[in-house]
Design a protein around this motif. Sequence first.
Motif, PDB file in Angstrom:
ATOM      1  N   ASN A  17      12.279  17.196 -13.648  1.00 39.73           N
ATOM      2  CA  ASN A  17      11.754  16.741 -14.909  1.00 39.73           C
ATOM      3  C   ASN A  17      10.792  15.785 -14.952  1.00 39.73           C
ATOM      4  OD1 ASN A  17      13.726  18.780 -15.379  1.00 39.73           O
ATOM      5  ND2 ASN A  17      14.528  17.710 -17.160  1.00 39.73           N
ATOM      6  N   LEU A  18       9.803  15.653 -14.104  1.00 37.45           N
ATOM      7  CA  LEU A  18       8.705  14.510 -13.977  1.00 37.45           C
ATOM      8  C   LEU A  18       7.646  15.095 -14.770  1.00 37.45           C
ATOM      9  CD1 LEU A  18       9.042  13.588 -10.274  1.00 37.45           C
ATOM     10  CD2 LEU A  18      10.140  12.211 -12.178  1.00 37.45           C
ATOM     11  N   ILE A  19       7.140  14.042 -15.509  1.00 38.78           N
ATOM     12  CA  ILE A  19       5.984  14.645 -16.280  1.00 38.78           C
ATOM     13  C   ILE A  19       4.794  14.895 -15.489  1.00 38.78           C
ATOM     14  CG2 ILE A  19       4.562  14.094 -18.399  1.00 38.78           C
ATOM     15  CD1 ILE A  19       7.045  12.522 -19.466  1.00 38.78           C
ATOM     16  N   PRO A  20       4.155  16.182 -15.435  1.00 31.68           N
ATOM     17  CA  PRO A  20       3.068  16.427 -14.546  1.00 31.68           C
ATOM     18  C   PRO A  20       1.950  15.933 -14.587  1.00 31.68           C
ATOM     19  CG  PRO A  20       3.478  18.428 -15.847  1.00 31.68           C
ATOM     20  CD  PRO A  20       4.591  17.347 -16.227  1.00 31.68           C
ATOM     21  N   THR A  21       1.763  15.531 -15.939  1.00 29.13           N
ATOM     22  CA  THR A  21       0.174  14.954 -16.264  1.00 29.13           C
ATOM     23  C   THR A  21       0.233  13.462 -16.101  1.00 29.13           C
ATOM     24  OG1 THR A  21       0.868  15.035 -18.574  1.00 29.13           O
ATOM     25  CG2 THR A  21      -0.600  16.614 -17.656  1.00 29.13           C
ATOM     26  N   LEU A  22       1.274  12.905 -15.552  1.00 29.51           N
ATOM     27  CA  LEU A  22       1.404  11.244 -15.284  1.00 29.51           C
ATOM     28  C   LEU A  22       1.542  11.127 -14.062  1.00 29.51           C
ATOM     29  CD1 LEU A  22       3.769  10.127 -18.335  1.00 29.51           C
ATOM     30  CD2 LEU A  22       1.220  10.463 -18.455  1.00 29.51           C
ATOM     31  N   THR A  23       1.022   9.840 -13.503  1.00 30.26           N
ATOM     32  CA  THR A  23       1.307   9.601 -12.071  1.00 30.26           C
ATOM     33  C   THR A  23       2.798   9.223 -11.930  1.00 30.26           C
ATOM     34  OG1 THR A  23       1.160   7.120 -12.485  1.00 30.26           O
ATOM     35  CG2 THR A  23      -1.019   8.368 -12.164  1.00 30.26           C
ATOM     36  N   GLU A  50       3.787   6.035 -13.351  1.00 27.84           N
ATOM     37  CA  GLU A  50       3.728   5.973 -15.052  1.00 27.84           C
ATOM     38  C   GLU A  50       5.327   6.782 -15.365  1.00 27.84           C
ATOM     39  OE1 GLU A  50      -0.852   6.274 -16.227  1.00 27.84           O
ATOM     40  OE2 GLU A  50       0.296   7.806 -15.736  1.00 27.84           O
ATOM     41  N   VAL A  86       8.676   4.895 -17.572  1.00 30.45           N
ATOM     42  CA  VAL A  86       8.936   5.195 -19.078  1.00 30.45           C
ATOM     43  C   VAL A  86      10.142   4.592 -19.407  1.00 30.45           C
ATOM     44  CG1 VAL A  86       9.942   7.425 -20.085  1.00 30.45           C
ATOM     45  CG2 VAL A  86       7.855   7.515 -19.108  1.00 30.45           C
ATOM     46  N   PRO A  87      11.563   4.532 -18.566  1.00 31.94           N
ATOM     47  CA  PRO A  87      12.554   3.937 -19.211  1.00 31.94           C
ATOM     48  C   PRO A  87      12.416   2.544 -19.528  1.00 31.94           C
ATOM     49  CG  PRO A  87      13.308   5.339 -17.197  1.00 31.94           C
ATOM     50  CD  PRO A  87      11.784   5.180 -17.390  1.00 31.94           C
ATOM     51  N   LEU A 119       9.566   1.268 -20.558  1.00 30.43           N
ATOM     52  CA  LEU A 119       8.780   1.137 -21.823  1.00 30.43           C
ATOM     53  C   LEU A 119       9.677   1.452 -23.030  1.00 30.43           C
ATOM     54  CD1 LEU A 119       5.643   3.368 -20.761  1.00 30.43           C
ATOM     55  CD2 LEU A 119       5.761   0.986 -20.768  1.00 30.43           C
ATOM     56  N   LEU A 120      10.618   2.320 -22.811  1.00 34.94           N
ATOM     57  CA  LEU A 120      11.515   2.751 -23.901  1.00 34.94           C
ATOM     58  C   LEU A 120      12.389   1.490 -24.374  1.00 34.94           C
ATOM     59  CD1 LEU A 120      12.525   6.192 -22.984  1.00 34.94           C
ATOM     60  CD2 LEU A 120      11.158   5.633 -24.810  1.00 34.94           C
ATOM     61  N   ARG A 125       3.474  -2.427 -20.858  1.00 33.82           N
ATOM     62  CA  ARG A 125       2.841  -1.579 -19.882  1.00 33.82           C
ATOM     63  C   ARG A 125       2.785  -2.028 -18.711  1.00 33.82           C
ATOM     64  NH1 ARG A 125      -1.628   1.444 -19.064  1.00 33.82           N
ATOM     65  NH2 ARG A 125      -2.780   0.139 -20.219  1.00 33.82           N
ATOM     66  N   ARG A 164      13.095   6.585 -11.128  1.00 33.91           N
ATOM     67  CA  ARG A 164      13.185   6.578 -12.799  1.00 33.91           C
ATOM     68  C   ARG A 164      14.411   6.410 -13.295  1.00 33.91           C
ATOM     69  NH1 ARG A 164      11.269  11.913 -15.809  1.00 33.91           N
ATOM     70  NH2 ARG A 164      13.156  12.629 -14.993  1.00 33.91           N
TER      71      ARG A 164
END
Lengths: 266, 386
Positions: A115-121, A124, A128-129, A131-132, A137, A176
């Motif tokens: 479940n890694l977001i494919p459009t982010l490095t 990045e 995420v955790p 940033l949340l 940043r 992550r």
Amino acid sequence: MTTAVPTQLGEADTLGGGGRKLAVRCRNVVKNYGTGTSVVRALRGIDLDVYEGELLMLVGPSGCGKTTLISVIAGVLDRDQGECTVFGQDFSAMNSRQRTRFRGQTIGFVFQSFNLIPTLTIAENVSVPLLLNGVNRHAALKKAKEMLDVVGLGQRVQDTPNRLSGGQQQRVAIARALVHDPRLIVCDEPTSALDHETGHKIVELLKGVAMSGNRSLVVVTHDNRIFDFADRIAHMDDGQVDKIVGSAKELYGPNMQSAQSGGGHS
Amino acid sequence: MYFLALKMLFNDKAKFFGIVMGVTLASLVITQQGSIFVGLMARTFGVITDMNYPDIWVMDRKVQFIDDTKPLTDTKLFEVRGVPGVASAVPLYKGMIRARMDNGLFQNCNLYGLDDSTLIGGPGEMIEGNLADLRMADSVIVDVEGATDKLARAGKKPGDPKIPLKIGDTLELNDHRAVVVGISRGSRTFQSQPNIFTTYSRAVTFAPKERKLLSFVLVKAEPGENLETLRARITERTGLAAYTADQFKLLTVNYFLKYTGIPINFGIAVSLGFIIGTLITGFMFYSFTIDNLKYLGTLKAMGTSDTTLMMMILLQALSVGCIGFGIGAGAATVFGISMGGTQLAFWITWQILVLSGGAVVIICMLAAMLSVRKVVALEPAVVFKG
Ligand SMILES: Nc1ncnc2c1ncn2[C@@H]1O[C@H](COP(=O)(O)OP(=O)(O)OP(=O)(O)O)[C@@H](O)[C@H]1O
Ligand SMILES: [Mg+2]
């Protein structure tokens, strides 16, 4: 390493039977899916403790309710009955904002399909955790890169996930899950999308990197080759925990070798 | 997180371009059709625009728009001149006249008769000759569109290009000889007939014989006079309708809006742009969200609140909205500028930009709402499902 760990359910609220602190305490947890005649009784009264600083594996046949149970423990699914606390906190006593916040601070997730977001490095993704949790940043990215270094991907921080192998992607996912230093990590089949050797390395990494301080890990798995990494193994069948043992040997008896090759529990 | 939300969108190149295209299409169609609509509507009052002299136009009460002349008796001119606050008042004849062509065919033209002494109400701009040349016998000024097209002479052989009217050529207007002394250019009007200008007294001799020939009285107010009170005073004293130029323009536009199919036709084009834009954008944006649902669920499980997810989606929608609107409205403007020299009516106003911008905001909101519903309803537990 497993002998000293109690295998009986503790009675105290935060202290287990052996005087160790409890990370998770479940009593008579019931969860049904659907209603009426089509109801699926996924959890039929689960009693389970997870101690601080232990790696508990949750095993059992397909459909026995393992995923449902860690979903309840991680606060992403509401139980129908029973008690369940995580570090003394009950998700069902919180409103959705508090629950989201508590999850974000306290729990790290590792998924079967990464479940890694494919459009982010990958950096990045790992940030995420943080940033949340309100980290800015710049600092979040810096910390994420350090964490990627720890899992051996410090040279790949600018890559997107699809340029990495499955094992590398799961390393990113582990970074992550750990980056914001949560007290509980839940992993659903973290190795089942990987070949055995890679899977073995991933659990090794999980155990090595994640088990610091008194962080607790709950790992759902079918893969009996990694059972040796567990401090305790909880075996589930048909919505209930029927056995909690200190090692794979206890689970399958002396004929463990044949149990493994037969793949009877996957 | 918001930065990452934008990156998620921008890095999904195919979806991103699809969504931007939807918004671009919508804002392009809305801006372009809207501008043509406004351009056309402005043509309805082109004559009023060109005559910047009068403060107030005086006319029969039943007049509904500029081309709807209801002639007055000449004495009305003097009545208007007698109203206190009126500095000067001049007559304007506006009517139709038939010009006979070389080949024996007739061409309908608009004939304007300007006050003999002041020549007020003349054409917007002289290309050749002088307005004052109208004082010569039988003289007329023809607008350049008419001179080069409808009133132009046929070529020597069939198929040869038309020969434009030029100074010194003669015309036959309703059996009267007229000499061209100038070529003018004015704002395009809604009518395609050539415009011919001459003096008031000559116009009334050209015109078909009627009892009343005075179309409008053009009034200049005394300095410092309040136009609204003067208007009321003129109406009270003469029984005629009196409008400021802007009011007369509005009256004219309203007439066309009310009694022609133009607004409906443009309304359909604009709505079509809106609907198609909404469909494309909504569909693409929704499918972008659906594609990302697994990751949105992951974010949700990891502790992203519904509010944050909503704001992320909204931000994504608005950012494609801004980009699409910029391209669409920009393209429409470039289109308008490049069509500058042609027959096309195109007038881009801030109201149109506000309208199409508003439409884009609505499109994006609709697209985002669809997605937000899906994300809010999403059980974070789905993340554990393979
Ligand atoms: N969303 C759902 N709706 C209805 N039934 C469900 C849902 N999720 C799980 N179930 C059912 O609940 C039971 C327990 O499911 P769960 O996913 O917890 O099992 P599992 O032990 O994780 O299985 P596996 O090893 O295959 O992952 C199964 O019978 C499953 O079909
Ligand atoms: Mg499962």
